[in-house]
Design an enzyme around this catalytic site. Structure first.
Site, short mmCIF file in Angstrom:
data_model
loop_
_atom_site.label_atom_id
_atom_site.label_comp_id
_atom_site.label_asym_id
_atom_site.label_seq_id
_atom_site.Cartn_x
_atom_site.Cartn_y
_atom_site.Cartn_z
N LYS A 1 23.80 -3.15 65.29
CA LYS A 1 23.04 -3.13 66.56
C LYS A 1 21.74 -3.87 66.25
CE LYS A 1 20.06 -1.63 68.81
NZ LYS A 1 18.99 -2.50 69.34
N GLU B 1 17.17 -5.98 70.34
CA GLU B 1 17.45 -6.62 71.63
C GLU B 1 16.52 -7.82 71.87
OE1 GLU B 1 16.30 -3.69 70.95
OE2 GLU B 1 15.12 -2.77 72.56
N CYS C 1 7.07 -6.24 57.28
CA CYS C 1 6.80 -4.88 56.79
C CYS C 1 6.05 -4.94 55.47
CB CYS C 1 8.09 -4.12 56.62
SG CYS C 1 9.14 -4.84 55.36
N GLU D 1 0.00 1.03 61.47
CA GLU D 1 0.55 -0.28 61.16
C GLU D 1 0.26 -1.18 62.35
OE1 GLU D 1 4.85 -0.92 61.38
OE2 GLU D 1 4.71 -2.25 59.64
P1 NAD Z 1 11.62 -0.80 66.23
O1 NAD Z 1 11.56 0.46 65.49
O2 NAD Z 1 10.96 -0.89 67.56
O3 NAD Z 1 13.15 -1.23 66.49
C1 NAD Z 1 14.09 -1.28 65.44
C2 NAD Z 1 15.48 -1.05 66.01
O4 NAD Z 1 15.53 0.27 66.58
C3 NAD Z 1 15.86 -2.02 67.13
O5 NAD Z 1 17.21 -2.36 66.98
C4 NAD Z 1 15.61 -1.21 68.40
O6 NAD Z 1 16.46 -1.57 69.45
C5 NAD Z 1 15.88 0.22 67.95
N1 NAD Z 1 15.04 1.19 68.65
C6 NAD Z 1 13.76 1.02 69.09
N2 NAD Z 1 13.30 2.16 69.66
C7 NAD Z 1 14.30 3.05 69.58
C8 NAD Z 1 14.43 4.41 69.99
N3 NAD Z 1 13.46 5.06 70.60
N4 NAD Z 1 15.60 5.04 69.75
C9 NAD Z 1 16.62 4.40 69.12
N5 NAD Z 1 16.55 3.11 68.72
C10 NAD Z 1 15.40 2.45 68.93
O7 NAD Z 1 11.06 -1.96 65.25
P2 NAD Z 1 10.76 -3.47 65.60
O8 NAD Z 1 9.53 -3.55 66.46
O9 NAD Z 1 11.99 -4.16 66.06
O10 NAD Z 1 10.45 -4.03 64.14
C11 NAD Z 1 9.20 -3.96 63.53
C12 NAD Z 1 9.07 -2.72 62.67
O11 NAD Z 1 10.08 -2.71 61.66
C13 NAD Z 1 7.76 -2.67 61.91
O12 NAD Z 1 7.30 -1.35 61.93
C14 NAD Z 1 8.13 -3.10 60.52
O13 NAD Z 1 7.26 -2.66 59.51
C15 NAD Z 1 9.48 -2.49 60.37
N6 NAD Z 1 10.25 -3.16 59.34
C16 NAD Z 1 10.42 -2.48 58.17
C17 NAD Z 1 11.09 -3.08 57.13
C18 NAD Z 1 11.24 -2.38 55.82
O14 NAD Z 1 11.93 -2.91 54.97
N7 NAD Z 1 10.65 -1.24 55.59
C19 NAD Z 1 11.62 -4.39 57.28
C20 NAD Z 1 11.44 -5.02 58.50
C21 NAD Z 1 10.76 -4.39 59.53
#
Ligand code: NAD
Length: 506
Positions: free
Chosen positions: A179, A182, A287, A389
């Site tokens: 998944k 989006e 990240c 963050e």
């Molecule tokens: P996000 O948490 O908003 O979304 C990540 C995924 O979760 C997406 O596929 C999204 O559709 C889904 N999602 C979002 N809200 C949700 C909810 N309430 N319930 C269920 N699913 C949900 O993250 P983002 O904005 O896409 O990415 C950036 C974040 O990811 C930053 O915090 C970054 O630090 C982190 N990140 C961490 C790593 C790591 O290795 N630790 C690597 C890349 C990104």
């Protein structure tokens, strides 16, 4: 000028086919460099997710039964296609995420490391064998695939993270449902085409697009054995708690708030150059991006801030089509507004604005979601911009008096993804690497991201669960161990019943 015909309707990839969404619900996909809507992605209903899971479940027995060498051959072919189509993939990443071309290339190269490791599945799946553990019994262990597993990825690495959290899962014999975010679904759908062309049987790889409702079905559906999540900390926390409640194996990687400690003996020119790329690269949407530079001692801080201010004023923000730019836009207008809000409030809280990127020149002529580089000095623990963050190019200077103070501050923060120290002192580096409570640590390395064959993951609220994203942990996470004790009987064997607990004395 965007017309409706420029907006592509995307689908899901289920059972080897692109299928259009049935829900009637869509999310817009933007080109962050222009602000234009380029596609709309369907948000899957519960029923569509169930359909995808059922196709994956049907594909599992045959995929699992295929020899590991044959599976590795398909992964190798997939790798070849990734390199052959690298330019298309780069263009896709740049268009939907706003990254520069070089950055997109770096992301794919890092993703390929995970595929390389997966090609080694035949070697990595070898179990352990002991001859005659007692009574002519031989014991061995085997690593079996779990079944149908789900991977949920963030927007900031449209290709690297999906490759990192799915390649090994496929190679060791699971069926994978991805998944993707989006906001960047095009690259993930393109990966599906490559898997198909590489000869992966239908149903082994699925892309289901959607938002939290889609994720909720993956979390609770009993067929899903494991969840590998990468995203923000609040969502990672929820995914870990919910997935575990439903009895699944879960690894959920969250956000980071990464520090770069600068010791007085460091070469400040070198340290400043290292900071710029690590802090502002990809518009700070990594990240592992450095959020905070922590100079030790007032003199170090004064000199460093002066050098940084000059260097930052020369950075160029713009679209990936301009090869001169250092970084591109942030992912959405909403994200841009959020980051501006953080900067506004940090100034109210007493931070000193050294470089103000809230209104870059390019925004006068473009609807892209641009922010210039912002640097805030005199940021202190307790300020919102220090604690949260901030996923955009607003970075902090936190002045500390000693290495001990730096270590104590970093250890007290709830996030512990990455950290680095710049120093020429072996003793300082030794103290830092042994006392710091962070998962990925650098010494004179600005972004200490482990290579694909080492484990990647933070500590504290940067990672929930025991797995890691790259590295050998991928094999452990996506398999379950079976230990077999085996003895072959012939007529000479004694066959008396024994009611004592089995021991290895004979
Ligand atoms: P996000 O948490 O908003 O979304 C990540 C995924 O979760 C997406 O596929 C999204 O559709 C889904 N999602 C979002 N809200 C949700 C909810 N309430 N319930 C269920 N699913 C949900 O993250 P983002 O904005 O896409 O990415 C950036 C974040 O990811 C930053 O915090 C970054 O630090 C982190 N990140 C961490 C790593 C790591 O290795 N630790 C690597 C890349 C990104």
């Amino acid at each position: 000028m965007v017309t409706n015909t420029d907006v592509k309707e995307l689908g899901h990839f289920i059972n080897g086919e692109i299928v259009l969404g049935k829900s009637g619900q869509y999310s817009n996909v933007y080109n962050p460099s222009t602000g234009a809507i380029i596609a709309r992605v369907p948000l899957a209903t519960k029923e569509e997710v169930q359909e995808a899971i059922s196709a994956a479940k049907n594909a599992f027995p045959a995929w699992r039964a295929l020899s590991v060498g044959k599976r590795a051959e398909i992964v190798l072919k997939f790798r070849q296609l990734l390199t052959e189509r690298m330019d298309t993939l780069i263009d896709m990443i740049c268009t939907e995420s706003g990254k520069t071309t070089e950055d997109a290339k770096g992301e794919i190269t890092r993703g390929l490391e995970s595929v390389d490791l997966a090609i080694n599945a035949p070697h990595l799946l070898k179990g352990e064998y002991s001859v005659n553990v007692g009574g002519n019994i031989n014991a061995y262990s085997a690593k079996d695939p779990l079944g149908v597993v789900a991977a949920i990825s963030p927007f900031n690495f449209p290709v690297m993270v999906p490759l990192a959290i799915t390649s090994m899962a496929v190679a060791v014999g699971n069926c994978v449902i991805l998944k993707p975010s989006e906001r960047v679904p095009c690259s993930a759908l393109f990966l599906s085409e490559l898997w198909k062309e590489a000869g992966l049987p239908d149903g082994v790889w699925t892309v289901i697009n959607g938002d939290k409702d889609t994720v909720n079905e993956l979390l609770s559906n009993p067929t899903i054995e494991a969840i590998s999540f990468v995203g923000s900390t609040p969502v990672a926390d929820m995914i870990y708690a919910t997935g575990s409640k439903y009895g699944k194996r879960v690894t959920a990687l969250g956000g980071g708030k990464n520090n770069m400690v600068i010791m007085p003996d460091a070469d400040l020119e070198q340290a400043a150059n290292a900071f710029l790329g690590a802090a502002y690269g990809a518009a700070s949407q990594r990240c592992m991006a450095i959020s905070t530079i922590m100079p030790v001692g007032e003199e170090t801080a004064n000199q460093l801030v002066k050098i940084l201010a000059e260097k930052i004023s020369k950075l160029k923000v713009g679209p990936y089509t301009d090869p001169e730019v250092d970084f591109g836009p942030v992912i959405t207008q909403q994200s841009k507004d959020t980051i501006i809000g953080y900067v506004d409030r940090s100034v109210e809280e007493g931070a000193t604005l050294v470089c103000d990127g809230r209104n870059p020149d390019i925004s006068k002529n473009s609807n892209g979601f641009y922010l210039g580089p912002t640097l805030l000095d005199n940021v202190k623990p307790g300020m919102e911009i220090y604690e949260q963050e901030v996923f955009g190019p607003a970075r902090n200077v936190v002045r500390v008096e000693s290495l001990d103070e730096a270590i104590a501050l970093i250890n007290a923060h709830e996030l512990g993804n990455g950290v680095t120290i710049f120093t020429n002192s072996g003793a300082a580096a030794r103290k830092f690497t042994s006392e710091i409570e962070v998962g990925m640590v650098g010494v004179n390395v600005p972004i200490p991201i482990p290579v694909g064959y080492h484990n990647f993951g933070g500590w504290k609220r940067s990672k929930f669960g025991e797995g890691h994203m790259f590295g050998p942990d991928q094999v452990r996470f996506f398999t379950k161990t079976k230990t077999i004790s085996e003895k072959w009987l012939d007529q000479n064997n004694e066959s008396a019943s024994s009611f004592a607990f089995p021991s290895n004395n004979s």
